[in-house]
Design a protein around this motif. Structure first.
Motif, PDB file in Angstrom:
ATOM      1  N   PRO A   4     -94.223  45.627 -71.166  1.00  0.00           N
ATOM      2  CA  PRO A   4     -95.207  46.270 -72.047  1.00  0.00           C
ATOM      3  C   PRO A   4     -94.552  46.804 -73.316  1.00  0.00           C
ATOM      4  CG  PRO A   4     -95.283  47.219 -69.833  1.00  0.00           C
ATOM      5  CD  PRO A   4     -94.080  46.340 -69.887  1.00  0.00           C
ATOM      6  N   TYR A   5     -95.375  46.949 -74.322  1.00  0.00           N
ATOM      7  CA  TYR A   5     -94.937  47.405 -75.652  1.00  0.00           C
ATOM      8  C   TYR A   5     -94.215  48.754 -75.571  1.00  0.00           C
ATOM      9  CZ  TYR A   5     -96.005  47.651 -80.781  1.00  0.00           C
ATOM     10  OH  TYR A   5     -95.975  47.662 -82.157  1.00  0.00           O
ATOM     11  N   SER A   6     -94.730  49.634 -74.760  1.00  0.00           N
ATOM     12  CA  SER A   6     -94.201  51.010 -74.684  1.00  0.00           C
ATOM     13  C   SER A   6     -92.764  51.065 -74.170  1.00  0.00           C
ATOM     14  CB  SER A   6     -95.103  51.847 -73.772  1.00  0.00           C
ATOM     15  OG  SER A   6     -95.344  51.138 -72.581  1.00  0.00           O
TER      16      SER A   6
ATOM     17  N   VAL B  96     -89.594  40.481 -80.520  1.00  0.00           N
ATOM     18  CA  VAL B  96     -90.270  39.781 -81.608  1.00  0.00           C
ATOM     19  C   VAL B  96     -91.612  40.455 -81.895  1.00  0.00           C
ATOM     20  CG1 VAL B  96     -90.997  38.016 -79.904  1.00  0.00           C
ATOM     21  CG2 VAL B  96     -91.200  37.520 -82.337  1.00  0.00           C
ATOM     22  N   ASN B  97     -91.846  40.788 -83.166  1.00  0.00           N
ATOM     23  CA  ASN B  97     -93.062  41.484 -83.578  1.00  0.00           C
ATOM     24  C   ASN B  97     -93.215  41.397 -85.089  1.00  0.00           C
ATOM     25  OD1 ASN B  97     -95.103  42.911 -81.990  1.00  0.00           O
ATOM     26  ND2 ASN B  97     -93.362  43.800 -80.902  1.00  0.00           N
ATOM     27  N   PRO B  98     -94.409  41.695 -85.618  1.00  0.00           N
ATOM     28  CA  PRO B  98     -94.529  41.730 -87.086  1.00  0.00           C
ATOM     29  C   PRO B  98     -93.779  42.927 -87.674  1.00  0.00           C
ATOM     30  CG  PRO B  98     -96.655  42.166 -86.045  1.00  0.00           C
ATOM     31  CD  PRO B  98     -95.699  41.884 -84.948  1.00  0.00           C
TER      32      PRO B  98
ATOM     33  N   GLN C 102     -97.725  33.564 -85.963  1.00  0.00           N
ATOM     34  CA  GLN C 102     -98.434  34.736 -86.476  1.00  0.00           C
ATOM     35  C   GLN C 102     -98.695  35.666 -85.309  1.00  0.00           C
ATOM     36  OE1 GLN C 102    -100.524  36.163 -89.135  1.00  0.00           O
ATOM     37  NE2 GLN C 102     -98.993  35.087 -90.323  1.00  0.00           N
ATOM     38  N   PHE C 103     -98.645  36.971 -85.543  1.00  0.00           N
ATOM     39  CA  PHE C 103     -99.172  37.861 -84.515  1.00  0.00           C
ATOM     40  C   PHE C 103    -100.680  37.922 -84.725  1.00  0.00           C
ATOM     41  CE2 PHE C 103    -100.777  41.592 -82.586  1.00  0.00           C
ATOM     42  CZ  PHE C 103    -100.044  41.722 -81.432  1.00  0.00           C
ATOM     43  N   VAL C 104    -101.434  37.517 -83.719  1.00  0.00           N
ATOM     44  CA  VAL C 104    -102.885  37.695 -83.824  1.00  0.00           C
ATOM     45  C   VAL C 104    -103.359  38.532 -82.644  1.00  0.00           C
ATOM     46  CG1 VAL C 104    -103.251  35.479 -84.987  1.00  0.00           C
ATOM     47  CG2 VAL C 104    -103.619  35.648 -82.538  1.00  0.00           C
TER      48      VAL C 104
ATOM     49  N   GLY D  39    -101.007  37.580 -76.664  1.00  0.00           N
ATOM     50  CA  GLY D  39     -99.670  37.698 -76.064  1.00  0.00           C
ATOM     51  C   GLY D  39     -99.676  38.410 -74.726  1.00  0.00           C
ATOM     52  N   HIS D  40    -100.703  39.176 -74.469  1.00  0.00           N
ATOM     53  CA  HIS D  40    -100.890  39.801 -73.146  1.00  0.00           C
ATOM     54  C   HIS D  40    -102.095  39.192 -72.422  1.00  0.00           C
ATOM     55  CE1 HIS D  40     -97.880  42.917 -73.833  1.00  0.00           C
ATOM     56  NE2 HIS D  40     -98.427  43.161 -75.010  1.00  0.00           N
ATOM     57  N   LEU D  41    -103.162  38.923 -73.177  1.00  0.00           N
ATOM     58  CA  LEU D  41    -104.422  38.465 -72.579  1.00  0.00           C
ATOM     59  C   LEU D  41    -104.297  37.075 -71.934  1.00  0.00           C
ATOM     60  CD1 LEU D  41    -107.424  39.301 -72.286  1.00  0.00           C
ATOM     61  CD2 LEU D  41    -107.878  38.051 -74.406  1.00  0.00           C
TER      62      LEU D  41
ATOM     63  N   GLU E  63    -104.074  48.778 -79.000  1.00  0.00           N
ATOM     64  CA  GLU E  63    -102.772  48.447 -78.389  1.00  0.00           C
ATOM     65  C   GLU E  63    -101.642  48.926 -79.284  1.00  0.00           C
ATOM     66  OE1 GLU E  63    -103.746  44.207 -78.773  1.00  0.00           O
ATOM     67  OE2 GLU E  63    -103.102  44.111 -76.693  1.00  0.00           O
ATOM     68  N   GLU E  64    -101.992  49.649 -80.318  1.00  0.00           N
ATOM     69  CA  GLU E  64    -100.984  50.107 -81.292  1.00  0.00           C
ATOM     70  C   GLU E  64    -101.214  51.579 -81.596  1.00  0.00           C
ATOM     71  OE1 GLU E  64    -101.466  47.396 -84.589  1.00  0.00           O
ATOM     72  OE2 GLU E  64    -100.822  45.687 -83.404  1.00  0.00           O
ATOM     73  N   ILE E  65    -100.184  52.209 -82.183  1.00  0.00           N
ATOM     74  CA  ILE E  65    -100.225  53.655 -82.426  1.00  0.00           C
ATOM     75  C   ILE E  65    -101.007  53.986 -83.713  1.00  0.00           C
ATOM     76  CG2 ILE E  65     -98.073  54.029 -81.166  1.00  0.00           C
ATOM     77  CD1 ILE E  65     -96.626  54.225 -83.864  1.00  0.00           C
TER      78      ILE E  65
ATOM     79  N   ILE F 249     -84.538  38.160 -74.653  1.00  0.00           N
ATOM     80  CA  ILE F 249     -85.588  38.552 -75.602  1.00  0.00           C
ATOM     81  C   ILE F 249     -86.789  39.118 -74.862  1.00  0.00           C
ATOM     82  CG2 ILE F 249     -86.558  36.180 -75.749  1.00  0.00           C
ATOM     83  CD1 ILE F 249     -87.160  36.947 -78.772  1.00  0.00           C
ATOM     84  N   ARG F 250     -87.241  40.287 -75.327  1.00  0.00           N
ATOM     85  CA  ARG F 250     -88.468  40.845 -74.748  1.00  0.00           C
ATOM     86  C   ARG F 250     -89.642  40.075 -75.312  1.00  0.00           C
ATOM     87  NH1 ARG F 250     -93.418  43.085 -77.105  1.00  0.00           N
ATOM     88  NH2 ARG F 250     -94.545  43.824 -75.288  1.00  0.00           N
ATOM     89  N   THR F 251     -90.544  39.679 -74.414  1.00  0.00           N
ATOM     90  CA  THR F 251     -91.787  39.043 -74.862  1.00  0.00           C
ATOM     91  C   THR F 251     -92.963  39.867 -74.347  1.00  0.00           C
ATOM     92  OG1 THR F 251     -92.042  37.690 -72.878  1.00  0.00           O
ATOM     93  CG2 THR F 251     -90.788  36.719 -74.708  1.00  0.00           C
TER      94      THR F 251
HETATM   95  O1  6CS Z   1     -95.534  43.583 -78.746  1.00  0.00           O
HETATM   96  C1  6CS Z   1     -96.557  44.051 -78.295  1.00  0.00           C
HETATM   97  O2  6CS Z   1     -96.777  44.140 -77.092  1.00  0.00           O
HETATM   98  C2  6CS Z   1     -97.589  44.581 -79.270  1.00  0.00           C
HETATM   99  N1  6CS Z   1     -97.289  44.240 -80.619  1.00  0.00           N
HETATM  100  C3  6CS Z   1     -98.135  44.537 -81.559  1.00  0.00           C
HETATM  101  C4  6CS Z   1     -97.779  44.379 -82.983  1.00  0.00           C
HETATM  102  N2  6CS Z   1     -99.374  44.908 -81.288  1.00  0.00           N
HETATM  103  C5  6CS Z   1     -99.893  45.098 -79.932  1.00  0.00           C
HETATM  104  C6  6CS Z   1     -99.016  44.402 -78.912  1.00  0.00           C
HETATM  105  O3  6CS Z   1     -99.291  44.848 -77.642  1.00  0.00           O
END
Ligand code: 6CS
Length: 344
Positions: free
Chosen positions: A194-196, A211-213, A236-238, A93-95, A34-36, A171-173
């Motif tokens: 979505p992240y993109s 919000v992100n790490p 925490q981002f998990v 956060g998506h699942l 899910e990341e680059i 805020i984007r979630t």
């Molecule tokens: O914010 C998001 O959607 C994404 N953030 C991170 C750090 N990893 C994957 C996730 O989809």
């Protein structure tokens, strides 16, 4: 003309010189991120690939697909469920849209301030290994590991040091329904996407913040289009490492064992990686921008903690009886681990 036997010997000699993964493997496992490239998930997947290929002595080839190659997080989960790919990261956060119980990780102020405590709880938790693993299994997903990637940091067009500062803040979630409630509790106007789409959303001012790490804020360039970073250590981002369950159950025992061994070994490795990435990239952000850093005081954090508590009830409404059990078990595990750490 070479005689047939000589040709064979030449081919065998060349094969011996080739690295084992240049030979056809018995198994090709596709692993989607899910990341680059260069991210925490990429670092995990590259090490997973290296260890699995080496230990299986070439029987397995792991192909890693960075974010963008196959789809959004939600689409990656579907691809694993359909066995179009075998492994993926699936962030709660998506699942949470598919497995409501996993949204326990989207609740604020449930983790310890001591991240070493969080690491050990996440690696050994009954709440995760039994209750959550069962919820994953019901969706044909094998839960292999819960991987912490660092504290979530708010970025925005303002400092966010009080819940009042969140009033009407767009805020984007991520796309799990509970996250919308988590930010409504502060008076914000949450916008799942979505992240993109986050960078362009910030640039075009369709959203005020996200919000992100830290490592993600740097590698996705969010800091370039934001004026403040606020550190509250609210979550925490998990992420979770998943495999298609039918595929995993059907693997020969020795390969299952290799996967399980590697995921256990990677607990310490990836914890160190996320720590390094988050530190070094904070440095990079400071060097490359004049973004303001806002560190909340304990009193300011307490105001957010109080405002967040009712969302636990909303979680239970969404995640049901098993969700309640996951929450209670996880909170008890964190408390016990904190007590143990304090006694050392
Ligand atoms: O914010 C998001 O959607 C994404 N953030 C991170 C750090 N990893 C994957 C996730 O989809």
């Amino acid at each position: 003309m070479l005689k047939k036997s000589k040709k064979w010997m030449l081919a065998a000699g060349l094969a011996a010189l080739m690295p084992f993964n240049a030979l056809a493997a018995d198994y090709t496992w596709r692993f989607a991120l899910e990341e680059i490239q260069g991210s925490v998930q990429d670092a995990y997947a590259q090490e997973f690939k290296r260890r699995v290929e080496e230990r299986s002595q070439g029987r397995v080839e792991v192909q890693v697909y960075p974010y963008g190659a196959l789809g959004t997080s939600a689409q990656l989960t579907e691809l694993v469920q359909n066995q179009a790919i075998q492994f993926a990261f699936a962030s709660p956060g998506h699942l949470g849209a598919v497995i409501p119980e996993v949204q326990v990780f989207s609740l604020h102020f449930i983790f310890s301030d001591n991240n070493a405590v969080n690491k050990s709880v996440l690696a050994n938790s009954q709440a995760i290994n039994q209750l959550l693993a069962q919820a994953y299994a019901e969706k044909n997903l094998e839960l292999l590991s819960i991987v912490p990637e660092g504290w979530m940091v708010w970025t925005g067009d303002r400092a966010l040091n009080t819940p009042e500062a969140f009033k009407d803040f767009k805020i984007r979630t991520m796309t799990s329904p509970l996250l919308v409630e988590a930010y409504r509790a502060y008076g914000a106007n949450p916008t799942p996407m979505p992240y993109s789409e986050v960078y362009s959303g910030l640039q075009l001012k369709q959203i005020d913040g996200q919000v992100n790490p830290i490592f993600a804020i740097e590698e996705m360039s969010f800091y370039e289009v934001q004026s403040h970073m606020t550190f509250a250590r609210q979550a925490q981002f998990v992420t979770s490492l998943v495999a298609n369950k039918t595929f995993f159950d059907g693997l020969p025992e020795d390969l299952q064992k290799i996967v399980k061994q590697v995921r256990t070994e990677l607990v310490d490795h990836i914890y160190d990686v996320q720590h390094d990435f988050n530190q070094s990239r904070l440095q990079k952000i400071k060097e490359n921008s004049d973004i303001k850093m806002v560190e909340l005081t304990e009193a300011e954090r307490e105001a957010f903690r109080k405002a967040s508590l009712d969302v636990r009830q909303t979680y239970v409404e969404q995640a049901g009886q098993r969700g309640q059990e996951v929450l209670n078990t996880l909170l008890a595990e964190i408390k016990a681990a904190e007590t143990k750490a304090a006694a050392r």
